[in-house]
Design a protein around this motif. Structure first.
Motif, PDB file in Angstrom:
ATOM      1  N   CYS A   1      42.321  38.431  38.536  1.00  0.00           N
ATOM      2  CA  CYS A   1      41.278  38.457  37.568  1.00  0.00           C
ATOM      3  C   CYS A   1      40.008  38.047  38.234  1.00  0.00           C
ATOM      4  O   CYS A   1      40.196  36.855  38.652  1.00  0.00           O
ATOM      5  CB  CYS A   1      41.702  37.701  36.174  1.00  0.00           C
TER       6      CYS A   1
ATOM      7  N   GLU B   1      37.512  37.042  36.633  1.00  0.00           N
ATOM      8  CA  GLU B   1      37.031  36.143  35.898  1.00  0.00           C
ATOM      9  C   GLU B   1      37.540  34.553  36.093  1.00  0.00           C
ATOM     10  O   GLU B   1      36.880  33.540  36.382  1.00  0.00           O
ATOM     11  CB  GLU B   1      36.821  36.278  34.452  1.00  0.00           C
ATOM     12  N   CYS B   2      38.828  34.661  35.854  1.00  0.00           N
ATOM     13  CA  CYS B   2      39.638  33.341  35.824  1.00  0.00           C
ATOM     14  C   CYS B   2      40.632  33.042  37.054  1.00  0.00           C
ATOM     15  O   CYS B   2      41.100  32.114  37.173  1.00  0.00           O
ATOM     16  CB  CYS B   2      40.255  33.133  34.567  1.00  0.00           C
TER      17      CYS B   2
ATOM     18  N   CYS C   1      42.193  40.213  33.631  1.00  0.00           N
ATOM     19  CA  CYS C   1      43.543  39.889  32.860  1.00  0.00           C
ATOM     20  C   CYS C   1      43.453  40.437  31.552  1.00  0.00           C
ATOM     21  O   CYS C   1      44.441  40.726  30.928  1.00  0.00           O
ATOM     22  CB  CYS C   1      43.729  38.574  33.208  1.00  0.00           C
TER      23      CYS C   1
ATOM     24  N   HIS D   1      38.005  38.633  29.206  1.00  0.00           N
ATOM     25  CA  HIS D   1      37.097  38.142  30.490  1.00  0.00           C
ATOM     26  C   HIS D   1      36.233  39.195  30.975  1.00  0.00           C
ATOM     27  O   HIS D   1      35.551  38.801  31.528  1.00  0.00           O
ATOM     28  CB  HIS D   1      38.058  37.745  31.217  1.00  0.00           C
TER      29      HIS D   1
HETATM   30 ZN   LIG Z   1      41.031  36.477  33.366  1.00  0.00          ZN
END
Ligand SMILES: [Zn+2]
Length: 106
Positions: free
Chosen positions: A67, A69-70, A88, A92
């Protein structure tokens, strides 16, 4: 009376034998499956006969994506790709899109 006891004993032993055989089967499938990864171990942990049978079916290992973003690694089927970047979950993807410059914020 003794015959009934014998029958029950036979039944219990039979059940135990079937269970032991299934467990050995699942172990073999895991070993020969190779590179099943932690996901395969989780599935076998439940010890359900139906799952062991399903694991025997040839299945391609699922590619994992990271992912943006995270940074969580998720199976490709569970992830979504927005503007060429994998996420994910949709939350996000939206958070990443809402940020004007995602790279600078971090
Ligand atoms: Zn994520």
């Amino acid at each position: 009376m003794r015959q009934i006891f014998l029958l029950i004993l036979l039944f219990v032993v039979g059940q135990w034998l079937v269970k032991a055989l299934r467990r050995a089967d699942a172990h073999n499938a895991q070993r020969t499956g190779a590179s099943g990864g932690p996901a395969g171990g989780r599935a076998a942990g439940n010890g359900a006969g139906a799952q062991a049978r399903a694991a025997k079916a040839p299945r391609l290992p699922e590619p994992m994506i990271r992912c943006v973003e995270c940074g969580v690694h998720a199976p490709a089927s569970d992830s979504i790709v927005v503007a060429g970047e994998p996420f994910c979950c949709t939350a996000h993807a939206q958070r990443h899109a809402a940020r004007p410059t995602g790279r600078d914020a971090r």
